[in-house]
Design a protein around this motif. Structure first.
Motif, mmCIF file in Angstrom:
data_model
loop_
_atom_site.group_PDB
_atom_site.id
_atom_site.type_symbol
_atom_site.label_atom_id
_atom_site.label_comp_id
_atom_site.label_asym_id
_atom_site.label_seq_id
_atom_site.Cartn_x
_atom_site.Cartn_y
_atom_site.Cartn_z
ATOM 1 N N SER A 26 7.373 10.941 -18.943
ATOM 2 C CA SER A 26 7.392 9.730 -18.282
ATOM 3 C C SER A 26 6.042 8.969 -18.692
ATOM 4 O O SER A 26 4.986 9.597 -18.433
ATOM 5 C CB SER A 26 7.642 9.705 -16.992
ATOM 6 O OG SER A 26 7.432 8.440 -16.354
ATOM 7 N N ALA A 27 6.010 7.577 -19.065
ATOM 8 C CA ALA A 27 4.812 6.911 -19.414
ATOM 9 C C ALA A 27 3.845 6.856 -18.095
ATOM 10 O O ALA A 27 2.616 7.036 -18.223
ATOM 11 C CB ALA A 27 5.159 5.370 -19.736
ATOM 12 N N LYS A 28 4.568 6.841 -16.864
ATOM 13 C CA LYS A 28 3.784 6.543 -15.611
ATOM 14 C C LYS A 28 2.929 7.689 -15.429
ATOM 15 O O LYS A 28 2.092 7.660 -14.511
ATOM 16 C CB LYS A 28 4.607 6.398 -14.408
ATOM 17 C CG LYS A 28 5.486 5.093 -14.379
ATOM 18 C CD LYS A 28 6.410 4.839 -13.217
ATOM 19 C CE LYS A 28 7.074 3.594 -13.275
ATOM 20 N NZ LYS A 28 8.171 3.286 -12.095
ATOM 21 N N GLN A 29 3.199 9.083 -15.822
ATOM 22 C CA GLN A 29 2.382 10.261 -15.522
ATOM 23 C C GLN A 29 1.363 10.650 -16.646
ATOM 24 O O GLN A 29 0.598 11.289 -16.658
ATOM 25 C CB GLN A 29 3.512 11.464 -15.606
ATOM 26 C CG GLN A 29 4.522 11.347 -14.634
ATOM 27 C CD GLN A 29 5.782 12.432 -14.961
ATOM 28 O OE1 GLN A 29 5.996 12.692 -16.047
ATOM 29 N NE2 GLN A 29 6.284 13.023 -13.765
ATOM 30 N N ARG A 30 1.284 9.576 -17.456
ATOM 31 C CA ARG A 30 0.283 9.807 -18.573
ATOM 32 C C ARG A 30 -1.049 9.285 -18.288
ATOM 33 O O ARG A 30 -1.012 8.069 -17.332
ATOM 34 C CB ARG A 30 0.625 9.388 -19.806
ATOM 35 C CG ARG A 30 1.749 9.939 -20.435
ATOM 36 C CD ARG A 30 2.165 9.626 -21.694
ATOM 37 N NE ARG A 30 0.897 9.973 -22.848
ATOM 38 C CZ ARG A 30 1.011 11.315 -23.515
ATOM 39 N NH1 ARG A 30 2.116 12.183 -23.356
ATOM 40 N NH2 ARG A 30 0.042 11.566 -24.145
ATOM 41 N N ASP A 31 -2.268 9.698 -18.233
ATOM 42 C CA ASP A 31 -3.520 9.024 -17.989
ATOM 43 C C ASP A 31 -3.918 8.225 -19.200
ATOM 44 O O ASP A 31 -4.083 8.484 -20.327
ATOM 45 C CB ASP A 31 -4.668 10.119 -17.829
ATOM 46 C CG ASP A 31 -5.975 9.631 -17.319
ATOM 47 O OD1 ASP A 31 -6.125 8.595 -17.371
ATOM 48 O OD2 ASP A 31 -6.486 10.453 -16.323
ATOM 49 N N ALA A 32 -4.103 6.836 -19.115
ATOM 50 C CA ALA A 32 -4.492 5.811 -20.010
ATOM 51 C C ALA A 32 -5.542 6.320 -20.562
ATOM 52 O O ALA A 32 -5.975 5.920 -21.800
ATOM 53 C CB ALA A 32 -4.316 4.522 -19.335
ATOM 54 N N PHE A 33 -6.685 6.601 -19.806
ATOM 55 C CA PHE A 33 -8.064 6.981 -20.336
ATOM 56 C C PHE A 33 -7.752 7.935 -21.366
ATOM 57 O O PHE A 33 -8.560 7.673 -22.530
ATOM 58 C CB PHE A 33 -8.921 7.729 -19.314
ATOM 59 C CG PHE A 33 -10.337 8.240 -19.854
ATOM 60 C CD1 PHE A 33 -11.246 7.244 -20.227
ATOM 61 C CD2 PHE A 33 -10.437 9.466 -19.946
ATOM 62 C CE1 PHE A 33 -12.389 7.837 -20.678
ATOM 63 C CE2 PHE A 33 -11.476 9.771 -20.413
ATOM 64 C CZ PHE A 33 -12.711 9.037 -20.795
ATOM 65 N N LEU A 40 -8.402 5.978 -30.175
ATOM 66 C CA LEU A 40 -9.462 5.642 -30.908
ATOM 67 C C LEU A 40 -10.159 6.524 -31.699
ATOM 68 O O LEU A 40 -10.682 6.438 -32.966
ATOM 69 C CB LEU A 40 -10.606 5.119 -29.779
ATOM 70 C CG LEU A 40 -10.294 3.850 -28.934
ATOM 71 C CD1 LEU A 40 -11.283 3.612 -27.703
ATOM 72 C CD2 LEU A 40 -9.998 2.574 -29.810
ATOM 73 N N ALA A 41 -9.952 7.922 -31.343
ATOM 74 C CA ALA A 41 -10.709 8.964 -32.097
ATOM 75 C C ALA A 41 -9.806 9.023 -33.383
ATOM 76 O O ALA A 41 -10.313 9.416 -34.471
ATOM 77 C CB ALA A 41 -10.644 10.232 -31.371
ATOM 78 N N ILE A 42 -8.329 8.972 -33.381
ATOM 79 C CA ILE A 42 -7.366 8.963 -34.397
ATOM 80 C C ILE A 42 -7.852 7.785 -35.567
ATOM 81 O O ILE A 42 -7.840 8.092 -36.583
ATOM 82 C CB ILE A 42 -5.952 9.274 -34.264
ATOM 83 C CG1 ILE A 42 -5.318 9.662 -35.528
ATOM 84 C CG2 ILE A 42 -5.376 7.889 -33.833
ATOM 85 C CD1 ILE A 42 -5.511 11.055 -35.905
ATOM 86 N N ALA A 284 0.020 3.197 -25.378
ATOM 87 C CA ALA A 284 1.351 4.036 -25.743
ATOM 88 C C ALA A 284 0.867 4.722 -27.272
ATOM 89 O O ALA A 284 1.579 5.443 -27.294
ATOM 90 C CB ALA A 284 2.187 3.284 -25.755
ATOM 91 N N LEU A 285 0.140 4.248 -27.985
ATOM 92 C CA LEU A 285 -0.195 4.777 -29.200
ATOM 93 C C LEU A 285 -0.938 6.186 -28.944
ATOM 94 O O LEU A 285 -0.732 6.956 -30.018
ATOM 95 C CB LEU A 285 -0.780 3.923 -29.989
ATOM 96 C CG LEU A 285 -0.256 2.544 -30.446
ATOM 97 C CD1 LEU A 285 -1.285 1.611 -31.495
ATOM 98 C CD2 LEU A 285 1.118 2.764 -30.816
ATOM 99 N N GLY A 286 -1.441 6.467 -28.107
ATOM 100 C CA GLY A 286 -2.095 7.584 -27.779
ATOM 101 C C GLY A 286 -1.150 8.860 -27.904
ATOM 102 O O GLY A 286 -1.582 10.135 -27.895
ATOM 103 N N CYS A 335 1.350 5.552 -35.693
ATOM 104 C CA CYS A 335 1.541 6.117 -34.151
ATOM 105 C C CYS A 335 2.646 5.499 -33.316
ATOM 106 O O CYS A 335 2.655 5.755 -32.238
ATOM 107 C CB CYS A 335 -0.334 6.116 -33.480
ATOM 108 S SG CYS A 335 -1.271 7.055 -34.023
ATOM 109 N N THR A 336 3.242 4.725 -34.076
ATOM 110 C CA THR A 336 4.073 3.756 -33.148
ATOM 111 C C THR A 336 5.361 4.399 -32.919
ATOM 112 O O THR A 336 5.644 5.343 -33.337
ATOM 113 C CB THR A 336 4.407 2.274 -34.272
ATOM 114 O OG1 THR A 336 4.852 2.652 -35.246
ATOM 115 C CG2 THR A 336 3.174 1.481 -34.190
ATOM 116 N N ALA A 337 5.971 3.764 -32.191
ATOM 117 C CA ALA A 337 7.342 4.421 -31.376
ATOM 118 C C ALA A 337 8.404 4.712 -32.791
ATOM 119 O O ALA A 337 8.825 5.710 -32.674
ATOM 120 C CB ALA A 337 8.175 3.425 -30.376
#
Length: 368
Positions: A26-33, A40-42, A284-286, A335-337
């Motif tokens: 779930s997207a809600k469970q991911r840490d945006a940081f 940004l690293a990729i 979301a691309l992360g 990296c997109t869906a």
């Protein structure tokens, strides 16, 4: 980049309930940081690869290249180590390791071998699962690092031991190319550093004072890198060869290992200090950085095959800026869906048919 393998540890680090709930993705469970940091690293990884053919004719590009290479892979590896803290050899974790790391490694090792037969004009290039080709070394290393996680969790001084191993690797030119062991061992301290970190450490580097301090630190690093271009072999930042193979005295290896680790750790902290913690347009691309990482290599191989960089305009300032922007756009698209849906069967396969069913056993609370 190890998105499929990290999913179960993303929600609230350190709790089994979070690890179980995060498996749903779930997207809600991911840490945006962390998703922001990985994206940004990729982008920097792709830009670094795009800069490679421009280095010989531009001291400025080479200096920027050295800066980027000093922290972009260390940042990825530190984050991978951080999300490996709760790794145990349970059937579920082993299954995710096999499907999310081992299988993509095999598939892309074969794919890159076939592709480079055309791109590099080597129709007889042989297959070798023990000699990672191009970008696949990271998957081989991550597989081994993850398996060794329980060891680093029980030893008393994990980071000094990992640094000692990396230092010894630079003294051992006979290690060979099997699983790209030089890189595996020399990058090991960054993974172990990630294992040692706690949530409060990331909160510390995200303080306003650290963000402000990162500006002069990066400025000084750029000045030093520009000065070092004609004086230093930037191959040290690749961590894939011994001191002897770099035509340096043996004692350079351990010294450079410690120096580069300190440099990379500081610049990684500065990079993370600038990463936004809120949800951004690219957050979301992360979740798709492994896709961008493995797929952008085919684009670089194609560009090199057609000698695109022979165009003199690309070696001028405007051309270098254009190359940078194009590389960032391409890896972003990868990296997109839609791309993730198209390649999920390779990157994140379920493969339930390949594993034995294991009865669910209630977790036992550990004493203490």
């Amino acid at each position: 980049m190890s998105d499929a393998v990290e999913t179960a540890e993303r929600a609230v680090p350190g709790t089994r309930a979070a690890a179980t709930g995060a498996a749903a993705g779930s997207a809600k469970q991911r840490d945006a940081f962390f998703d922001n940091a990985k994206y940004l690293a990729i982008v920097l990884v792709a830009i670094g690869h795009a800069w490679e053919p421009l280095r010989s004719e531009s001291r400025t590009v080479t200096a920027l290249y050295m800066i980027v290479y000093s922290f972009h892979m260390p940042a990825f590896i530190v984050i991978s180590g951080y999300f490996s803290r709760s790794f145990e050899a349970t059937p579920g974790r082993i299954k995710r390791l096999l499907t999310g790391v081992a299988l993509p490694y095999v598939v892309f090792e074969v794919a890159y071998t076939l592709f480079t037969r055309w791109a590099d004009n080597e129709p007889d290039r042989s297959f070798s699962l023990l000699d990672p080709l191009y970008l696949t070394w990271f998957l081989a290393a991550l597989f081994v690092w993850r398996l060794t996680t329980p060891i680093w969790r029980v030893v008393r001084w994990p980071l000094p031991i990992a640094l000692g191993i990396a230092m010894l690797a630079t003294l051992t030119p006979s290690i060979g190319k099997d699983l790209d062991l030089q890189r595996l061992l020399q990058f090991l301290p960054y993974f172990v550093l990630g294992l040692c970190l706690k949530p409060e450490h990331f909160q510390l580097v995200r303080r306003r004072a650290v963000r402000l301090a990162a500006v002069p630190v990066f400025a000084c690093a750029l000045v030093v890198a520009y000065w070092a271009v004609p004086r230093m072999n930037y191959a040290w930042f690749f961590h894939r060869t011994s001191a002897e193979q770099l035509a340096a005295p043996s004692w350079y290896g351990p010294v450079m290992t410690l120096a580069l680790f300190g440099c990379s750790a500081v610049l990684t902290a500065c990079f993370l200090a600038w990463v936004p913690g809120r949800h951004m347009w690219f957050t979301a691309l992360g979740a798709g950085t492994l896709y961008g990482y493995l797929l952008h290599g085919f684009g670089m191989q194609t560009v090199n095959h057609y000698h695109v960089y022979d165009n003199a305009w690309l070696h001028r300032p405007l051309g270098e800026i254009t190359v940078t922007i194009v590389a960032a756009i391409v890896v972003t698209l990868l990296c997109t869906a839609p791309v993730r849906r198209a390649f999920r069967f390779v990157m994140e396969p379920k493969m339930n048919w390949a594993f034995r069913r294991t009865p669910s056993v209630p977790e036992q609370r550990r004493p203490g």
